[in-house]
Design an enzyme around this catalytic site. Structure first.
Site, PDB file in Angstrom:
ATOM      1  CG  HIS A   4      31.366  29.509   5.296  1.00  0.00           C
ATOM      2  ND1 HIS A   4      31.466  30.620   6.122  1.00  0.00           N
ATOM      3  CD2 HIS A   4      31.987  28.498   5.961  1.00  0.00           C
ATOM      4  CE1 HIS A   4      32.132  30.285   7.229  1.00  0.00           C
ATOM      5  NE2 HIS A   4      32.451  28.999   7.154  1.00  0.00           N
ATOM      6  CG  ASP A 118      34.196  25.151  13.968  1.00  0.00           C
ATOM      7  OD1 ASP A 118      33.330  25.551  14.756  1.00  0.00           O
ATOM      8  OD2 ASP A 118      34.199  25.422  12.740  1.00  0.00           O
TER       9      ASP A 118
END
Ligand SMILES: [Zn+2]
Length: 189
Positions: A4, A118
């Site tokens: 990110h 995740d």
């Protein structure tokens, strides 16, 4: 797997974009001209996509949850937006297709693989429903693709927010174990 982070600011728990930096370093050291970043964290690799947007020598591939962070997505070379609740079979079929497209469009000389924990069904943020076996098959799919086309792979951890942290650790450990098996097979070729 700090995907990110942008060129000029951090975001989403990420300060510097390790994959983008590693790709450029491998090119600078002339170890690989064409690098693919295969991002299988649940969240889109928006920073990576942004940093490498105008770089035809690095192919960014992201499989991610359509309805998950970041809510304003960037454009990767190949984005595959997945629905909430996707399970093993649909995920693996989609991944196979994406890797075939990667090979057809780019034929990388190095893979940087962000193996997020995740997508696991026990994750608090992931919204996907992959089992431990499904995640093992995910890793194997990437490694089998790399072996078939003789592409070296660098593996990074990425996100993981299990309700039970032991489970997140188990997913990452599984990836490391499978990477070890892959490396042993690679050197035995
Ligand atoms: Zn993530």
């Amino acid at each position: 797997g700090t995907h990110h982070a942008y060129a000029d600011h951090g975001a989403g728990f990420c300060v510097f974009n390790d994959a983008a930096i590693a790709a450029r370093l491998m090119q600078a050291e002339r170890r690989a001209a064409r690098v693919a970043i295969v991002d299988l964290d649940v969240h889109q690799g928006n920073g990576t996509a942004s940093i490498l947007a105008r770089d035809d020598s690095v192919f960014t591939l992201s499989l991610h949850g359509e309805n998950n962070y970041p809510f304003e997505k960037e454009q990767s070379d190949l984005d595959v937006a997945l629905p909430d609740g996707i399970g093993d079979a649909d995920y693996l079929a989609t991944l196979q297709g994406a890797l075939a497209t990667l090979q057809q469009r780019f034929a990388p000389q190095l893979l940087i693989y962000l193996a997020g924990a995740d997508p696991h069904e026990g994750d608090r943020l992931g919204k996907m429903k992959l089992s431990m076996a499904g995640l093992a098959a995910r890793d194997e799919t990437v490694f089998a693709y790399a072996r078939e086309h003789k592409i070296p792979v660098a593996v990074t951890m990425a996100g993981g927010y299990g309700r039970d942290i032991e489970q997140t650790v188990a997913v990452h450990l599984q990836t490391i174990r499978l990477a070890g098996l892959h490396a042993a097979r690679w050197s035995a070729r």
